[in-house]
Scaffold this motif. Structure first.
Motif, PDB file in Angstrom:
ATOM      1  N   UNK A  24      41.070  66.014  43.418  1.00 28.22           N
ATOM      2  CA  UNK A  24      40.785  66.567  44.570  1.00 28.22           C
ATOM      3  C   UNK A  24      41.980  65.906  45.612  1.00 28.22           C
ATOM      4  N   UNK A  25      42.656  65.096  45.158  1.00 26.10           N
ATOM      5  CA  UNK A  25      43.683  64.472  46.112  1.00 26.10           C
ATOM      6  C   UNK A  25      43.170  64.075  47.360  1.00 26.10           C
ATOM      7  N   UNK A  26      41.933  63.062  47.251  1.00 30.73           N
ATOM      8  CA  UNK A  26      41.487  62.415  48.148  1.00 30.73           C
ATOM      9  C   UNK A  26      42.162  61.346  48.349  1.00 30.73           C
ATOM     10  N   UNK A  27      42.136  60.880  49.759  1.00 32.68           N
ATOM     11  CA  UNK A  27      42.389  59.420  49.957  1.00 32.68           C
ATOM     12  C   UNK A  27      41.550  58.383  49.805  1.00 32.68           C
ATOM     13  N   UNK A  28      40.358  58.422  50.224  1.00 35.92           N
ATOM     14  CA  UNK A  28      39.268  57.544  49.966  1.00 35.92           C
ATOM     15  C   UNK A  28      38.042  57.850  49.358  1.00 35.92           C
ATOM     16  N   UNK A  29      37.429  57.307  48.314  1.00 40.15           N
ATOM     17  CA  UNK A  29      36.008  57.829  47.822  1.00 40.15           C
ATOM     18  C   UNK A  29      35.033  56.607  47.789  1.00 40.15           C
ATOM     19  N   UNK A  30      33.679  56.691  48.029  1.00 43.77           N
ATOM     20  CA  UNK A  30      32.980  55.592  47.830  1.00 43.77           C
ATOM     21  C   UNK A  30      31.486  56.133  47.397  1.00 43.77           C
ATOM     22  N   UNK A  31      30.829  55.528  46.503  1.00 53.20           N
ATOM     23  CA  UNK A  31      29.611  55.740  46.271  1.00 53.20           C
ATOM     24  C   UNK A  31      28.785  54.596  46.277  1.00 53.20           C
ATOM     25  N   UNK A  32      27.773  54.804  47.283  1.00 56.40           N
ATOM     26  CA  UNK A  32      26.986  53.800  47.633  1.00 56.40           C
ATOM     27  C   UNK A  32      25.509  54.400  47.668  1.00 56.40           C
ATOM     28  N   UNK A  33      24.622  53.433  47.426  1.00 61.25           N
ATOM     29  CA  UNK A  33      23.190  53.830  47.320  1.00 61.25           C
ATOM     30  C   UNK A  33      22.529  53.808  48.506  1.00 61.25           C
ATOM     31  N   UNK A  34      21.193  54.155  48.890  1.00 57.25           N
ATOM     32  CA  UNK A  34      20.804  54.056  50.205  1.00 57.25           C
ATOM     33  C   UNK A  34      20.461  53.030  50.608  1.00 57.25           C
ATOM     34  N   UNK A  35      20.329  51.977  49.537  1.00 57.04           N
ATOM     35  CA  UNK A  35      20.035  50.267  50.073  1.00 57.04           C
ATOM     36  C   UNK A  35      21.161  49.619  50.308  1.00 57.04           C
ATOM     37  N   UNK A  36      22.590  50.242  50.182  1.00 60.40           N
ATOM     38  CA  UNK A  36      23.782  49.661  50.584  1.00 60.40           C
ATOM     39  C   UNK A  36      24.479  49.252  49.193  1.00 60.40           C
ATOM     40  N   UNK A  37      23.974  49.451  48.202  1.00 62.68           N
ATOM     41  CA  UNK A  37      24.825  48.978  46.767  1.00 62.68           C
ATOM     42  C   UNK A  37      25.919  49.809  46.636  1.00 62.68           C
ATOM     43  N   UNK A  38      27.208  49.000  46.624  1.00 65.77           N
ATOM     44  CA  UNK A  38      28.351  49.768  46.357  1.00 65.77           C
ATOM     45  C   UNK A  38      28.781  49.855  44.931  1.00 65.77           C
ATOM     46  N   UNK A  39      28.657  51.272  44.575  1.00 71.19           N
ATOM     47  CA  UNK A  39      29.025  51.304  43.026  1.00 71.19           C
ATOM     48  C   UNK A  39      30.163  51.844  42.601  1.00 71.19           C
ATOM     49  N   UNK A  40      31.218  52.347  43.486  1.00 73.01           N
ATOM     50  CA  UNK A  40      32.341  52.803  43.172  1.00 73.01           C
ATOM     51  C   UNK A  40      33.119  53.051  44.482  1.00 73.01           C
ATOM     52  N   UNK A  41      34.462  52.388  44.531  1.00 72.40           N
ATOM     53  CA  UNK A  41      35.417  52.989  45.554  1.00 72.40           C
ATOM     54  C   UNK A  41      36.697  53.027  45.153  1.00 72.40           C
ATOM     55  N   UNK A  42      37.273  53.681  45.932  1.00 77.92           N
ATOM     56  CA  UNK A  42      38.869  54.049  45.722  1.00 77.92           C
ATOM     57  C   UNK A  42      39.472  54.167  47.012  1.00 77.92           C
ATOM     58  N   UNK A  43      40.565  53.683  47.239  1.00 74.99           N
ATOM     59  CA  UNK A  43      41.319  53.610  48.242  1.00 74.99           C
ATOM     60  C   UNK A  43      41.143  52.716  49.429  1.00 74.99           C
ATOM     61  N   UNK A  44      40.171  51.804  49.315  1.00 77.42           N
ATOM     62  CA  UNK A  44      40.051  50.874  50.534  1.00 77.42           C
ATOM     63  C   UNK A  44      40.796  49.629  50.080  1.00 77.42           C
ATOM     64  N   UNK A  45      41.493  49.077  51.009  1.00 73.99           N
ATOM     65  CA  UNK A  45      42.242  47.683  50.858  1.00 73.99           C
ATOM     66  C   UNK A  45      41.543  46.478  51.241  1.00 73.99           C
ATOM     67  N   UNK A  46      40.597  46.543  52.167  1.00 75.10           N
ATOM     68  CA  UNK A  46      39.708  45.386  52.739  1.00 75.10           C
ATOM     69  C   UNK A  46      38.173  45.533  52.485  1.00 75.10           C
ATOM     70  N   UNK A  47      37.696  44.505  52.238  1.00 74.75           N
ATOM     71  CA  UNK A  47      36.160  44.571  52.207  1.00 74.75           C
ATOM     72  C   UNK A  47      35.411  44.786  53.248  1.00 74.75           C
ATOM     73  N   UNK A 155      31.485  43.360  43.265  1.00 77.09           N
ATOM     74  CA  UNK A 155      31.831  43.985  42.054  1.00 77.09           C
ATOM     75  C   UNK A 155      32.985  44.999  42.164  1.00 77.09           C
ATOM     76  N   UNK A 156      32.987  45.795  43.010  1.00 72.93           N
ATOM     77  CA  UNK A 156      34.017  46.982  43.214  1.00 72.93           C
ATOM     78  C   UNK A 156      35.541  46.209  43.814  1.00 72.93           C
ATOM     79  N   UNK A 157      35.359  44.881  44.150  1.00 79.66           N
ATOM     80  CA  UNK A 157      36.655  44.226  44.427  1.00 79.66           C
ATOM     81  C   UNK A 157      36.999  43.163  43.685  1.00 79.66           C
ATOM     82  N   UNK A 158      36.533  43.416  42.303  1.00 83.17           N
ATOM     83  CA  UNK A 158      37.246  42.513  41.293  1.00 83.17           C
ATOM     84  C   UNK A 158      38.591  42.870  40.906  1.00 83.17           C
ATOM     85  N   UNK A 159      39.317  41.916  40.458  1.00 83.25           N
ATOM     86  CA  UNK A 159      41.060  42.093  40.310  1.00 83.25           C
ATOM     87  C   UNK A 159      41.299  43.504  39.623  1.00 83.25           C
TER      88      UNK A 159
END
Lengths: 164, 115
Positions: A24-47, A155-159
């Motif tokens: 899709x050539x998206x810059x940023x993608x984030x998957x989060x549950x309704x309760x705030x659990x972050x399951x996946x991220x791409x493109x973010x540099x800072x927590x 979890x998503x900001x592991x090295x």
């Protein structure tokens, strides 16, 4: 979703999200549950950016659902905000366990049509993942939201996490 | 306004071998008017052809050739022709044996009618 299940779910989402971002050539993608659990991220540099976007996305998701119920429009499919430089796409990824919130930010390298097209394919893939056939979430409270968000970020900001 | 788009596609979709004709919003890559045979995914064609056109336009501008007029993709089993019409694109999906010259001409005519 129970915390013990999360590592498997995070791992299972990694490849489909990377494929989505690439196609899709998206810059940023984030998957989060309704309760705030972050399951996946791409493109973010800072927590803190993930934290802010995850919180706002959860709020927008809840508000849109409430609006849908109030107006009789029913559950929403996606929200699109066309900005002057970047666009925001917010959609629901439906799984057997619970609905997940999917946030995409894209610019002129992509388009709403491309994001919609590859989101459709991603949604099909995610709905079929065996990792989502797990026990449902516990009731969300402010405490569980903050705890889940913090654990998700760890979890998503592991090295070796994608998108870094 | 919608009538204008459907009229633009009318002649194009009647060309022998054309399996689909679309008017697409160029920036969003979303279909505005569609006349496609069953089995053609108009949303996917719109999104991907618009992305291809934007890529070609960027390449042309980078190479100093200004904008793209018409883009033609020759695939194993058919052709895709894209013509720019301001904020819109006209897209034709044609079978391999279609009269390509006529497909190009009618795609360009449809685009001109929308400028």
């Amino acid at each position: 979703m129970r915390v013990a299940e999360l590592p498997r779910v995070v791992e299972a989402l990694r490849a489909p999200i990377q494929t989505f971002v690439r196609e899709s050539r998206a810059r940023i993608a984030l998957v989060v549950t309704g309760s705030g659990q972050v399951l996946a991220q791409h493109g973010f540099a800072r927590r803190y950016e993930v934290m802010n976007v995850a919180s706002l996305a959860a709020a927008a998701h809840a508000a849109a659902n409430a609006l849908g119920r109030l107006t009789g429009a029913g559950p929403w499919q996606h929200l699109h905000h066309a900005g002057s430089r970047q666009d925001l796409f917010l959609a629901t990824l439906r799984t057997p366990v619970e609905d997940l919130i999917f946030v995409v930010i894209f610019d002129t390298e992509s388009s709403l049509g491309l994001v919609q097209l590859f989101f459709g394919r991603l949604a099909e893939q995610v709905a079929q993942l065996p990792e989502f056939r797990v026990l449902p979430s516990e009731q969300t409270t402010q405490q569980t939201f903050e705890r889940d968000l913090e654990e998700g970020l760890q979890r998503v900001f592991q090295p070796d996490a994608p998108g870094r | 306004m919608t009538a204008r788009y459907t009229e633009a596609l009318d002649r194009l979709s009647r060309v022998s071998g054309v399996a689909g004709a679309l008017v697409v919003e160029a920036r969003a890559g979303l279909p505005v008017a569609v006349d496609v045979a069953s089995g053609v995914d108009s949303g996917a064609v719109a999104a991907l052809a618009a992305a291809m056109y934007r890529g070609a336009q960027r390449a042309a501008e980078t190479g100093g050739y200004e904008g793209v007029h018409t883009l033609q993709l020759e695939a194993t089993a058919g052709h895709v022709v894209v013509a720019g019409a301001g904020e819109m694109l006209v897209i034709a999906v044609a079978e391999r044996d279609a009269q390509l010259g006529l497909v190009r001409l009618e795609t360009q005519r449809a685009a001109e009618s929308l400028r």
